[in-house]
Design a protein around this motif. Structure first.
Motif, short mmCIF file in Angstrom:
data_model
loop_
_atom_site.label_atom_id
_atom_site.label_comp_id
_atom_site.label_asym_id
_atom_site.label_seq_id
_atom_site.Cartn_x
_atom_site.Cartn_y
_atom_site.Cartn_z
N SER A 32 0.84 -1.21 0.00
CA SER A 32 0.00 0.00 0.00
C SER A 32 0.87 1.26 0.00
O SER A 32 2.06 1.22 0.33
CB SER A 32 -0.90 0.02 1.24
OG SER A 32 -0.08 0.19 2.39
N ASN A 33 0.24 2.38 -0.34
CA ASN A 33 0.94 3.67 -0.26
C ASN A 33 1.42 3.92 1.16
O ASN A 33 2.52 4.44 1.39
CB ASN A 33 0.00 4.80 -0.69
CG ASN A 33 -0.32 4.74 -2.17
OD1 ASN A 33 0.38 4.07 -2.92
ND2 ASN A 33 -1.36 5.46 -2.58
N HIS A 34 0.57 3.57 2.11
CA HIS A 34 0.92 3.79 3.51
C HIS A 34 2.21 3.03 3.87
O HIS A 34 3.11 3.58 4.53
CB HIS A 34 -0.25 3.34 4.39
CG HIS A 34 0.05 3.44 5.84
ND1 HIS A 34 0.21 4.65 6.49
CD2 HIS A 34 0.28 2.47 6.77
CE1 HIS A 34 0.50 4.42 7.75
NE2 HIS A 34 0.55 3.11 7.95
N ASN A 43 3.45 9.92 1.10
CA ASN A 43 2.21 9.61 1.82
C ASN A 43 1.10 9.31 0.82
O ASN A 43 1.20 9.66 -0.36
CB ASN A 43 1.82 10.76 2.75
CG ASN A 43 1.70 12.06 1.97
OD1 ASN A 43 0.76 12.25 1.20
ND2 ASN A 43 2.69 12.94 2.13
N ASP A 44 0.07 8.66 1.32
CA ASP A 44 -1.05 8.22 0.47
C ASP A 44 -1.68 9.41 -0.26
O ASP A 44 -2.02 9.31 -1.44
CB ASP A 44 -2.09 7.51 1.34
CG ASP A 44 -3.24 6.98 0.53
OD1 ASP A 44 -3.00 6.19 -0.41
OD2 ASP A 44 -4.39 7.38 0.79
N GLU A 45 -1.82 10.52 0.45
CA GLU A 45 -2.49 11.68 -0.16
C GLU A 45 -1.73 12.16 -1.39
O GLU A 45 -2.32 12.40 -2.45
CB GLU A 45 -2.60 12.79 0.91
CG GLU A 45 -3.66 13.85 0.60
CD GLU A 45 -3.22 14.85 -0.46
OE1 GLU A 45 -2.01 15.19 -0.46
OE2 GLU A 45 -4.05 15.27 -1.28
N GLN A 48 -1.91 9.37 -4.26
CA GLN A 48 -3.25 9.26 -4.88
C GLN A 48 -3.57 10.51 -5.69
O GLN A 48 -4.08 10.41 -6.81
CB GLN A 48 -4.33 9.10 -3.80
CG GLN A 48 -4.21 7.83 -3.01
CD GLN A 48 -5.28 6.79 -3.36
OE1 GLN A 48 -5.91 6.86 -4.40
NE2 GLN A 48 -5.44 5.82 -2.49
N GLY A 54 -3.18 3.63 -5.66
CA GLY A 54 -3.47 3.37 -4.25
C GLY A 54 -2.58 2.27 -3.69
O GLY A 54 -2.24 2.26 -2.51
N GLU A 55 -2.25 1.31 -4.54
CA GLU A 55 -1.41 0.18 -4.13
C GLU A 55 -0.83 -0.46 -5.37
O GLU A 55 -1.23 -0.15 -6.50
CB GLU A 55 -2.24 -0.85 -3.34
CG GLU A 55 -3.40 -1.42 -4.15
CD GLU A 55 -4.40 -2.20 -3.31
OE1 GLU A 55 -4.50 -1.98 -2.08
OE2 GLU A 55 -5.11 -3.03 -3.90
N VAL A 168 7.10 4.88 -6.05
CA VAL A 168 5.66 4.82 -5.78
C VAL A 168 4.86 4.47 -7.02
O VAL A 168 3.66 4.16 -6.94
CB VAL A 168 5.16 6.17 -5.20
CG1 VAL A 168 5.89 6.51 -3.90
CG2 VAL A 168 5.31 7.31 -6.21
N LYS A 293 -5.37 2.35 -9.54
CA LYS A 293 -5.55 2.37 -8.10
C LYS A 293 -5.01 1.08 -7.47
O LYS A 293 -4.43 1.10 -6.40
CB LYS A 293 -7.05 2.53 -7.80
CG LYS A 293 -7.37 2.90 -6.38
CD LYS A 293 -8.84 3.29 -6.27
CE LYS A 293 -9.26 3.55 -4.85
NZ LYS A 293 -8.46 4.53 -4.16
#
Ligand code: ACO
Length: 344
Positions: A32-34, A43-45, A48, A54-55, A168, A293
């Motif tokens: 995951s992004n996290h 970071n996820d924000e 995305q 997203g992953e 990423v 995503k």
């Protein structure tokens, strides 16, 4: 929609080429992004909002690119309802073979496709389109009847996982299509492919320039590659400029209006690129295929992976017209217009 027969008579081919099967396979491990945010300053924000990702999935222990590519090809062959012995050609589009001498013959052997010849083709993220067009030449000439085209990549091997600008973006995966020559039912309407090596420095997975002593007075180069390097902004600008041009040109050549496209199927690199291209042709978002995503950019795999997902969930139906474009390292890019004729 333009009459189907008009399109056939207007197409690039003497003999029709039908898309009769598709398949895909992805690794089990989801990152995951996290999770990436725990390794690099991201970071996820950010991920995305800047990319739509997203992953992504990454090949781990007990998995291999060849296994994924074999599974994707097998799924396509099963959908087409072919005996594997009737396959004449297998092309593996990849930039990340397990063997630099070629991974396609291993897939041929895994499939039991003993009558097929098989080879690798490298054109980075455009690889699937380049391989599709290559297979189509054999089919159109009448020299073969059935081909499997696979796009598969394992960029996780070559990403610098400490470089937040690239790590990423990418993931691993495989997708495939089964293609058949057919006299009356033409799926592939036309295509165009382009390269511009002068801009190749924007995106590389290049060899290291390490030389070792061989014997007195002679050195040899060590076989080793550096991690992926990308000037993201340059590649972004290239994509949003060139993809609409090449797509516009083939739509015009085959006299197809953009409102008659059922699906826009682009290389899955960045949601903002998909949106920008779609808006240039006023294609509504519900006709734009995207699975970024869940998978990120799987390089040569993105187009057949996305096609397979949308066919199997019944978004794409037999007879749908698909406008497709791939772009990436080289730099290379291309576009194709085709009808889906699979059984789903
Ligand atoms: N997390 C947080 N911040 C980040 C990250 C990250 N993962 N990556 C970059 N940033 C920062 C940068 O350091 C920069 O900060 P600064 O302003 O303080 O210097 C800021 O975010 C903006 O960076 P940009 O690079 O300008 O971001 P951009 O909006 O251009 O997005 C991206 C970068 C996503 C790579 C985009 O340019 C892109 O998608 N390019 C196209 C890639 C592509 O299509 N490749 C296709 C081919 S792949 C193949 O062929 C194998």
């Amino acid at each position: 929609m333009r009459a189907f027969l008009d399109l056939i008579s207007n197409s690039q081919w003497d003999s029709g080429i039908s898309f009769v099967g598709c398949g895909s396979a992805t690794p089990q491990k989801v990152i995951s992004n996290h999770q990436l945010g725990q390794r690099v300053d991201t970071n996820d924000e950010w991920i995305q909002s800047r990319t739509g990702i997203g992953e992504r999935r990454v090949i781990g222990d007990h998995e291999s690119l060849i296994d994924l590519a074999t599974d994707a090809a097998l799924n396509a062959v099963e959908m087409a309802d072919w005996d594997v012995k009737t396959i004449d050609l297998i092309i593996l589009a990849t930039s990340t073979p397990e063997d630099l001498f070629g991974s396609a013959p291993k897939i041929q052997s895994n499939l039991g496709a003993s009558n097929a010849f098989a080879f690798d083709l490298t054109a980075a993220c455009s690889g699937f389109l380049f391989a599709l067009v290559t297979a189509s030449q054999y089919l159109a000439s009448g020299s073969i009847k059935r081909a499997v085209v696979i796009g598969a990549d394992q960029l996780s091997k070559w990403v610098d996982w400490d470089d937040r600008k690239t790590c990423v973006l990418f993931g691993d995966g495989a997708g495939a299509v089964a293609l058949e020559s057919s006299g009356d039912k033409s799926g592939l309407i036309g295509y165009d492919l382009k390269s511009d090596g002068s801009k190749g420095g924007c995106l590389n997975l290049s060899q290291s320039n390490i030389f070792l002593n061989l014997v007195q007075g002679a050195t040899h180069q060590k076989g080793e590659y550096l991690p992926i390097k990308m000037e993201g902004k340059e590649v972004y600008k290239f994509a949003v400029k060139e993809v609409p041009i090449i797509l516009g040109e083939i739509l015009e050549k085959y006299q197809i209006k953009s409102e008659n496209i059922d699906w826009l199927l682009l290389h899955q690199a960045n949601q903002r690129i998909l949106d920008a291209v779609a808006s240039r042709f006023s294609i509504p978002s519900e006709k734009v295929l995207s699975n970024l995503k869940h998978y990120g950019n799987t390089s040569a795999a993105t187009i057949p992976l996305m096609l397979d997902e949308a066919v199997r969930d019944h978004r794409i139906k037999s007879g749908d017209l698909i406008a497709c474009s791939g772009f990436g390292a080289g730099l290379s890019w291309g576009a194709a217009l085709f009808y889906w004729h699979g059984p789903y």
